[in-house]
Design an enzyme around this catalytic site. Structure first.
Site, PDB file in Angstrom:
ATOM      1  N   LYS A   1       0.842  -1.207   0.000  1.00  0.00           N
ATOM      2  CA  LYS A   1       0.000   0.000   0.000  1.00  0.00           C
ATOM      3  C   LYS A   1       0.875   1.255   0.000  1.00  0.00           C
ATOM      4  CE  LYS A   1      -0.481   0.033   5.009  1.00  0.00           C
ATOM      5  NZ  LYS A   1      -1.038  -0.857   6.027  1.00  0.00           N
TER       6      LYS A   1
ATOM      7  N   TYR B   1      17.749  28.936   9.640  1.00  0.00           N
ATOM      8  CA  TYR B   1      16.552  29.714   9.961  1.00  0.00           C
ATOM      9  C   TYR B   1      16.271  29.620  11.451  1.00  0.00           C
ATOM     10  CZ  TYR B   1      15.408  29.997   4.985  1.00  0.00           C
ATOM     11  OH  TYR B   1      15.420  30.249   3.638  1.00  0.00           O
TER      12      TYR B   1
HETATM   13  C1  PLP Z   1      -0.347  -1.984   6.526  1.00  0.00           C
HETATM   14  C2  PLP Z   1      -1.010  -3.245   6.908  1.00  0.00           C
HETATM   15  C3  PLP Z   1      -0.257  -4.397   7.204  1.00  0.00           C
HETATM   16  C4  PLP Z   1       1.263  -4.402   7.264  1.00  0.00           C
HETATM   17  O1  PLP Z   1       1.714  -3.853   8.464  1.00  0.00           O
HETATM   18  P1  PLP Z   1       3.289  -3.777   8.823  1.00  0.00           P
HETATM   19  O2  PLP Z   1       3.284  -3.440  10.240  1.00  0.00           O
HETATM   20  O3  PLP Z   1       3.887  -2.732   7.964  1.00  0.00           O
HETATM   21  O4  PLP Z   1       3.846  -5.124   8.538  1.00  0.00           O
HETATM   22  C5  PLP Z   1      -0.945  -5.558   7.480  1.00  0.00           C
HETATM   23  N1  PLP Z   1      -2.299  -5.592   7.477  1.00  0.00           N
HETATM   24  C6  PLP Z   1      -3.071  -4.511   7.213  1.00  0.00           C
HETATM   25  C7  PLP Z   1      -4.554  -4.609   7.234  1.00  0.00           C
HETATM   26  C8  PLP Z   1      -2.439  -3.300   6.921  1.00  0.00           C
HETATM   27  O5  PLP Z   1      -3.179  -2.218   6.648  1.00  0.00           O
END
Ligand code: PLP
Length: 376
Positions: free
Chosen positions: A35, A255
């Site tokens: 994702k 800054y």
């Molecule tokens: C993002 C996500 C994961 C993966 O999580 P990590 O901690 O990055 O391994 C697994 N299941 C769902 C439903 C997610 O949204």
């Protein structure tokens, strides 16, 4: 040299991390979570290097279609399911696997004329209290779905609220989910990276792995955990020294003048800042790596510049590359801790700012190349 910032991906490390998860969860299929443009690494950069993966897990339909166009034919789990009938039709056409987590989605599935069979995972609510069904509702929902000939229930799914916090037990939500999975006799998918490492009983038939795949520490505060030593950083960010400044005692830099020299300091100016994806909240003292030596940033990070203390590296020159993160000696989680962010918060969005350079076998990183800068 075309740029003063370089982001490279070590795809051997990516494959190594995937294979390491496989070895740690030998009874499960390992789905690579892609994702948010593969956590800011680039969807196809990552997917194309994981052609042997058991499956992929995604949120956006568009991303799933891209995988299919690139002839990746393994299961693609849509972790949020679909949003409308048009998306559902596409999911059927491309053989996607859907999470079902709302009444609305069930109604769509039941209304969709049977065209072959679609695989679904029924999501059970965890204490995130965001998506999914309450455990009491699940039996009824399973009965409804089992009765539809065009729907195949692959199993039950949950997502942990706080598996990444080692000070907290996996908790009642996990016990309740496990009991439900046992009662239903269905396969389950529960583990993210943190749960996969912590407790083998969470592995089930599919583990969904994001952060570990990219070599990030999945635990809050970057807590140490033995098995983490087996994972390697995939992304490395480097920036070039584009100038130097000498500060006299009492002189500020940057800054806001938040840093004031307490002695004479030789300072390097890097051609990289928050506009390039380096966290603006990283404070004086955040480490960087130069010629293999750790030194620190000083002053506020600007949009396209930041400052580093060159005192520990007297040989440093304009033109040298500095590693900002992604080396075994300088982990991105350390930057996150200094900036009050997780590794993923830093990485997401980086593909919009940089063309990732894919590191070929034995090719050196910029900071490890012999300096090609002309003598001043
Ligand atoms: C993002 C996500 C994961 C993966 O999580 P990590 O901690 O990055 O391994 C697994 N299941 C769902 C439903 C997610 O949204």
């Amino acid at each position: 040299m075309l740029n003063t910032v370089s982001v490279t991906l070590n795809l051997d490390h990516l494959r190594h991390n995937y294979d390491t998860v496989k070895a740690m969860a030998p009874g499960s299929r390992v789905f690579a979570v892609l994702k948010s443009d593969a956590y800011g690494h680039g969807l196809m950069n990552i997917a194309a290097s994981l052609r042997h993966a058991d499956g992929f897990a995604l949120l956006q339909l568009e991303d799933a279609l891209l995988l299919r166009r690139e002839r990746l034919s393994q299961p693609v789990l849509m972790m949020a399911g679909v949003n409308d009938m048009m998306e559902l039709a596409e999911a059927y056409r491309h053989g996607l696997t859907l999470v079902v987590r709302s009444r609305h989605q069930i109604e769509m599935l039941l209304a969709c004329p049977a065209r072959g069979c679609i695989d679904v995972w029924v999501k059970v609510k965890s204490s995130i209290n965001r998506f999914g069904f309450n455990p009491e509702e699940v039996e009824d929902i399973l009965r409804t779905l089992h009765a539809a000939p065009h729907i195949r229930v692959s199993g039950l799914m949950m997502h942990f609220a706080a598996a990444d916090d080692l000070d907290r037990e996996l908790g009642g939500q996990w016990a309740a989910f496990r009991a439900l999975a046992e009662r239903s006799g269905l396969p389950f998918s529960a583990a993210n990276s943190a749960a996969m490492l912590r407790d083998a009983s969470t592995h089930g038939s599919v583990v969904r792995i994001g952060s570990l795949l990219y070599g990030n520490n999945p635990f809050v505060g970057g807590r140490k955990f033995d098995a983490l030593g087996a994972f390697r950083p995939v992304m490395r960010m480097e920036a070039r020294i584009i100038g130097t400044v000498d500060l006299a005692p009492g002189e500020p830099i940057g800054y806001g003048g938040t840093f004031v020299a307490d002695r004479r300091i030789h300072v390097g100016v890097l051609g990289c800042g928050y506009g390039d994806g380096y966290p603006a909240s990283a404070a004086t003292g955040t480490p960087v790596l130069l010629h293999g030596v750790r030194t620190r940033i000083i002053g506020n990070v600007a949009m396209n510049a930041m400052f580093i203390d060159l005192e520990p590296v007297p040989k440093a020159r304009v033109g040298d590359w500095v590693t900002l993160w992604g080396d075994e000696r300088l982990h991105i989680n350390e930057i996150g801790q200094n900036a009050g962010m997780s590794a993923e918060m830093i990485q997401c969005g980086l593909t919009k700012k940089h063309r990732m350079r894919l590191l070929k076998e034995h090719e050196p990183h910029r900071a490890d190349e012999p300096t090609s800068f002309c003598q001043e």
